[in-house]
Design a protein around this motif. Structure first.
Motif, PDB file in Angstrom:
ATOM      1  N   ARG A 131     -52.010  94.323  33.876  1.00  0.00           N
ATOM      2  CA  ARG A 131     -52.364  93.230  34.793  1.00  0.00           C
ATOM      3  C   ARG A 131     -51.110  92.565  35.358  1.00  0.00           C
ATOM      4  NH1 ARG A 131     -56.484  92.042  30.985  1.00  0.00           N
ATOM      5  NH2 ARG A 131     -55.203  90.382  30.076  1.00  0.00           N
ATOM      6  N   ARG A 141     -49.976  92.278  39.375  1.00  0.00           N
ATOM      7  CA  ARG A 141     -49.652  91.022  40.060  1.00  0.00           C
ATOM      8  C   ARG A 141     -48.253  91.047  40.661  1.00  0.00           C
ATOM      9  NH1 ARG A 141     -52.156  88.753  35.436  1.00  0.00           N
ATOM     10  NH2 ARG A 141     -50.105  88.306  34.541  1.00  0.00           N
ATOM     11  N   ARG A 144     -59.781 101.537  46.924  1.00  0.00           N
ATOM     12  CA  ARG A 144     -59.165 100.317  47.463  1.00  0.00           C
ATOM     13  C   ARG A 144     -60.162  99.158  47.398  1.00  0.00           C
ATOM     14  NH1 ARG A 144     -58.390  96.995  51.759  1.00  0.00           N
ATOM     15  NH2 ARG A 144     -56.219  96.499  52.277  1.00  0.00           N
ATOM     16  N   ALA A 145     -61.403  99.415  47.802  1.00  0.00           N
ATOM     17  CA  ALA A 145     -62.428  98.371  47.760  1.00  0.00           C
ATOM     18  C   ALA A 145     -62.681  97.922  46.323  1.00  0.00           C
ATOM     19  CB  ALA A 145     -63.714  98.886  48.399  1.00  0.00           C
ATOM     20  N   GLU A 146     -62.723  98.869  45.386  1.00  0.00           N
ATOM     21  CA  GLU A 146     -62.918  98.520  43.974  1.00  0.00           C
ATOM     22  C   GLU A 146     -61.794  97.641  43.459  1.00  0.00           C
ATOM     23  OE1 GLU A 146     -63.390 101.859  41.440  1.00  0.00           O
ATOM     24  OE2 GLU A 146     -65.345 102.433  42.234  1.00  0.00           O
ATOM     25  N   VAL A 172     -59.715  95.691  45.166  1.00  0.00           N
ATOM     26  CA  VAL A 172     -59.756  94.362  45.783  1.00  0.00           C
ATOM     27  C   VAL A 172     -60.802  93.497  45.088  1.00  0.00           C
ATOM     28  CG1 VAL A 172     -60.367  93.104  47.885  1.00  0.00           C
ATOM     29  CG2 VAL A 172     -58.875  95.102  48.024  1.00  0.00           C
ATOM     30  N   GLU A 173     -61.967  94.074  44.820  1.00  0.00           N
ATOM     31  CA  GLU A 173     -63.030  93.305  44.172  1.00  0.00           C
ATOM     32  C   GLU A 173     -62.684  92.959  42.732  1.00  0.00           C
ATOM     33  OE1 GLU A 173     -67.816  93.668  43.102  1.00  0.00           O
ATOM     34  OE2 GLU A 173     -66.807  95.213  44.302  1.00  0.00           O
ATOM     35  N   ALA A 232     -59.525  92.922  41.166  1.00  0.00           N
ATOM     36  CA  ALA A 232     -58.265  92.247  40.827  1.00  0.00           C
ATOM     37  C   ALA A 232     -57.690  91.383  41.935  1.00  0.00           C
ATOM     38  CB  ALA A 232     -57.226  93.297  40.414  1.00  0.00           C
ATOM     39  N   ARG A 233     -58.093  91.589  43.160  1.00  0.00           N
ATOM     40  CA  ARG A 233     -57.570  90.843  44.304  1.00  0.00           C
ATOM     41  C   ARG A 233     -56.034  90.746  44.279  1.00  0.00           C
ATOM     42  NH1 ARG A 233     -61.658  89.010  47.118  1.00  0.00           N
ATOM     43  NH2 ARG A 233     -63.659  88.616  46.092  1.00  0.00           N
ATOM     44  N   PRO A 234     -55.351  91.882  44.253  1.00  0.00           N
ATOM     45  CA  PRO A 234     -53.875  91.840  44.220  1.00  0.00           C
ATOM     46  C   PRO A 234     -53.297  91.298  45.527  1.00  0.00           C
ATOM     47  CG  PRO A 234     -54.646  94.078  44.581  1.00  0.00           C
ATOM     48  CD  PRO A 234     -55.858  93.259  44.295  1.00  0.00           C
ATOM     49  N   ARG A 235     -52.096  90.748  45.431  1.00  0.00           N
ATOM     50  CA  ARG A 235     -51.439  90.184  46.615  1.00  0.00           C
ATOM     51  C   ARG A 235     -50.747  91.238  47.448  1.00  0.00           C
ATOM     52  NH1 ARG A 235     -47.533  85.860  44.093  1.00  0.00           N
ATOM     53  NH2 ARG A 235     -47.274  87.578  42.613  1.00  0.00           N
TER      54      ARG A 235
END
Length: 351
Positions: free
Chosen positions: A122, A126, A139-141, A143-144, A146-149
């Protein structure tokens, strides 16, 4: 394999690795031999022992000094290095200045990861400045989940071109790779009952190490079971003996087995999960709903009973392996992402 593609693209790679051979059946030196074959010219920096091994920390320090002398323009980490912080230390990864490949945005069902590894992974997610995944669905998984920057770039899993052998005379299905409940072997075994009603001469080969669940069909004489690690030298013959390759997964990210099937010109029948539909979007296979033995049997019968269809699907996969999904093309796409997101001002990477 990516390092080999980088070499072909005119880049000088260095590989930082451990000396573990578990993924190669425990054969001593197998990992090093694999790396030498995949990327002959790459520098190899090896950290011996386990995470808590005292000699491993000394080796990590030496590797860190060697990396500093090498002065890489980009540090690219593969998911899982959070299991061993020595690798991250030795690589000299700086926050927001390294790339990270995520193979599985969501943990496979039944897969266990230590608390320390989960925390480390993790933290890397980040801190990454660029993230790679192998399919748009992944990519969609990610984003949902972990929502990385960091920007997320989709680059397909590479495939080595291979020699396509004629289809076997006998209809045959191959299930290959590490075994686990999420791979859906039981779904395939359920489907084979319907396949045998129409094609009683069809066979199934199950080959791979891991957790094998009991199923009545495993006792059928038409099923060959190799519950073991299959050496690389034997893989071409395994695929040559198959009419098609089944990936009846309950959950998936991408599939190295699917890439192998395309390399060897064998059609795929895959579940509509994760990146598997994208894997066969080039016309290399058929897609069925997950955990649906009837639909799986119907798709298998379509391929097994129509050699023309099997050849067309297999050749479509082989063409992808030769162009577009080959490691040189994957390396070029990876380098372009480096240039766009990490190299500012542009420094180049030994090209």
């Amino acid at each position: 394999m990516l390092a080999g593609g980088m070499e072909g693209a005119g880049v000088e790679p260095a590989l930082l690795m451990r000396d573990h051979d578990e993924e190669f059946g425990g054969a001593e030196g197998a990992a090093a031999e694999f790396v030498r074959a995949a990327s002959p010219a790459a520098r190899r920096l090896v950290i011996p022992g386990r995470v808590r091994s005292p000699r491993g920390f000394a080796a990590a320090l030496r590797a860190r000094r060697a990396v500093s002398r090498f002065a890489p323009a980009v540090v690219h980490l593969q998911a899982g290095v959070g299991n061993d912080p020595r690798l991250v230390f030795a690589a000299g990864a700086r926050p927001r200045r390294f790339a990270l490949t995520i193979h599985d945005p969501v943990r496979h069902p039944g897969e266990e990861v230590s608390r320390s590894a989960a925390v480390g992974n993790r933290a890397l997610l980040r801190a990454a400045g660029l993230i790679f995944v192998h399919a748009a669905a992944l990519r969609a998984e990610l984003v949902e989940a972990a929502r990385p920057r960091a920007p997320i770039v989709v680059v397909p899993h590479g495939i080595d071109p291979g020699e396509v052998q004629p289809l076997p005379a006998q209809p045959a299905v191959l299930f290959f790779g590490r075994l686990g409940h999420y791979k859906g072997l039981d779904v395939l075994l359920d489907a084979m009952a319907a396949v045998w009603q129409t094609l009683p001469q069809a066979t199934l080969t199950v080959a791979g190490a891991g957790e094998l669940e009991d199923h009545p069909a495993l006792g059928d004489p038409r099923v060959t079971l190799r519950a073991e690690h299959v050496p690389d030298a034997e893989i071409p013959d395994l695929f040559a003996a198959a009419t098609c390759v089944a990936l009846p997964y309950r959950q998936a990210s991408q599939s190295g087995v699917g890439s192998l099937a395309k390399r060897h010109g064998r059609p795929l029948v895959v579940s509509a999960v994760g990146g598997l539909p994208e894997l066969v979007a080039d016309g290399s296979g058929l897609t069925v709903p997950a955990e649906d033995p009837a639909a799986l049997a119907q798709a298998l019968l379509a391929v097994l009973s129509d050699s023309g269809l099997a050849r067309r699907l297999g050749l479509a996969g082989a063409e992808s392996a030769a162009s577009g999904s080959d490691w040189r093309s994957v390396a070029e796409a990876t380098l372009a992402a480096y240039d766009e997101h990490l190299l500012a001002p542009r420094r180049g990477i030994g090209r």
